[in-house]
Scaffold this active site. Structure first.
Site, PDB file in Angstrom:
ATOM      1  N   CYS A 282     -18.879  -7.547 -48.763  1.00 34.59           N
ATOM      2  CA  CYS A 282     -20.238  -7.139 -49.120  1.00 34.59           C
ATOM      3  C   CYS A 282     -20.890  -8.236 -49.963  1.00 34.59           C
ATOM      4  CB  CYS A 282     -20.197  -5.830 -49.910  1.00 34.59           C
ATOM      5  SG  CYS A 282     -21.851  -5.200 -50.319  1.00 34.59           S
TER       6      CYS A 282
ATOM      7  N   ASP B 137     -22.543  -7.798 -52.479  1.00 38.79           N
ATOM      8  CA  ASP B 137     -22.545  -7.358 -53.877  1.00 38.79           C
ATOM      9  C   ASP B 137     -21.965  -8.447 -54.803  1.00 38.79           C
ATOM     10  OD1 ASP B 137     -21.649  -5.986 -56.372  1.00 38.79           O
ATOM     11  OD2 ASP B 137     -22.368  -4.206 -55.315  1.00 38.79           O
TER      12      ASP B 137
ATOM     13  N   ARG C 130     -20.531  -8.326 -57.460  1.00 40.72           N
ATOM     14  CA  ARG C 130     -19.310  -7.987 -58.197  1.00 40.72           C
ATOM     15  C   ARG C 130     -18.039  -8.116 -57.368  1.00 40.72           C
ATOM     16  NH1 ARG C 130     -21.623  -2.206 -59.612  1.00 40.72           N
ATOM     17  NH2 ARG C 130     -22.162  -2.512 -57.415  1.00 40.72           N
TER      18      ARG C 130
ATOM     19  N   HIS D 131     -16.119  -2.054 -50.755  1.00 38.35           N
ATOM     20  CA  HIS D 131     -15.873  -1.742 -52.166  1.00 38.35           C
ATOM     21  C   HIS D 131     -16.468  -0.393 -52.520  1.00 38.35           C
ATOM     22  CE1 HIS D 131     -20.016  -2.593 -53.719  1.00 38.35           C
ATOM     23  NE2 HIS D 131     -20.076  -3.257 -52.585  1.00 38.35           N
TER      24      HIS D 131
ATOM     25  N   CYS E 232     -20.476   1.060 -53.384  1.00 36.71           N
ATOM     26  CA  CYS E 232     -21.343   0.165 -52.605  1.00 36.71           C
ATOM     27  C   CYS E 232     -22.740   0.779 -52.460  1.00 36.71           C
ATOM     28  CB  CYS E 232     -20.723  -0.076 -51.227  1.00 36.71           C
ATOM     29  SG  CYS E 232     -21.677  -1.234 -50.218  1.00 36.71           S
TER      30      CYS E 232
HETATM   31 CO    CO Z   1     -21.677  -3.221 -51.332  1.00 38.44          CO
END
Ligand code: CO
Length: 211
Positions: A43, A45, A47, A99, A102
């Site tokens: 992803c 993302d 993090r 994750h 999400c």
């Molecule tokens: Co995500």
């Protein structure tokens, strides 16, 4: 003007210096080429950075990231990365890593309108719809979201197995597909054990006949 971007340039100088301090040949070796064993589909993302969460170095993982780690059969970007990684680099493992927590999966689970991105997230709604009996039976919303996150990863691994690229590779050599979920609140990866190693792992209609 916001100067916060300078922090990145300063960080880069520190990074380069520390690597050279540990190994004066570090960048010289990297500049010779790459031969990573892994393709990571994760992803976007901020993090879930592939190298950091796996304690790996530059040169070890070939990376593709998009919102909610989707493998879409008409995504020229994903398919190009996949073909390059499998055919030319010769990666041995492909990891789809989702994750928990999400935002993409959460948005897809709601009926809220966000705009263009909803067309992308519609692929996750399809995953929900496919598994709606199991998901609708989970009363707790957070738990339902976690399960959809896991099912989404599993479906994306299956999507990889359906591609001509992966199936062509399977004709010639071992190539392992993995589905993982990363816990942002724990830092730990859970292996969903949905390993696909051969075309027999997917339904007949998706298996291409080979000459
Ligand atoms: Co995500």
């Amino acid at each position: 003007m916001d100067n916060s971007y300078k922090k990145l340039l300063d960080g880069n100088r520190r990074f380069a210096l520390s690597k050279i301090f540990d190994d004066p040949e570090y960048f010289k070796k990297l500049s010779l080429g790459q031969k990573p064993d892994y393709l990571w589909i994760g992803c976007s993302d901020s993090r879930v950075p592939a190298n950091e969460v796996t304690s790996t170095e530059s040169g070890e993982i070939f990376v593709h990231r998009n919102i909610a780690n989707l493998v879409i059969h008409t995504d020229a970007n994903l398919l190009s990365v996949l073909e390059y990684a499998v055919k030319y680099i010769g990666v041995k493992h492909i990891i789809v890593c989702g994750h928990y927590g999400c935002g993409g999966v959460k948005a897809a689970m709601s009926r809220k309108y966000h705009g263009f991105v909803d067309n992308w997230l519609c692929n996750i709604k399809d995953v929900y719809n496919k598994h709606c009996n199991e998901l609708d039976a989970i009363a707790n919303e957070d738990k339902r979201l976690d399960r959809l996150t896991e099912l989404n990863v599993m479906e994306q691994v299956r999507n990889l197995a359906k591609t001509t690229i992966v199936q062509e590779a399977w004709q010639a050599r071992p190539l392992h597909l993995h589905g993982w979920v990363y816990g942002i609140n724990s830092g730990l990866v859970t292996d969903l054990c949905v390993i696909h190693n051969e075309a027999e792992d997917i339904e007949t209609i998706y298996r291409f006949e080979h000459k």
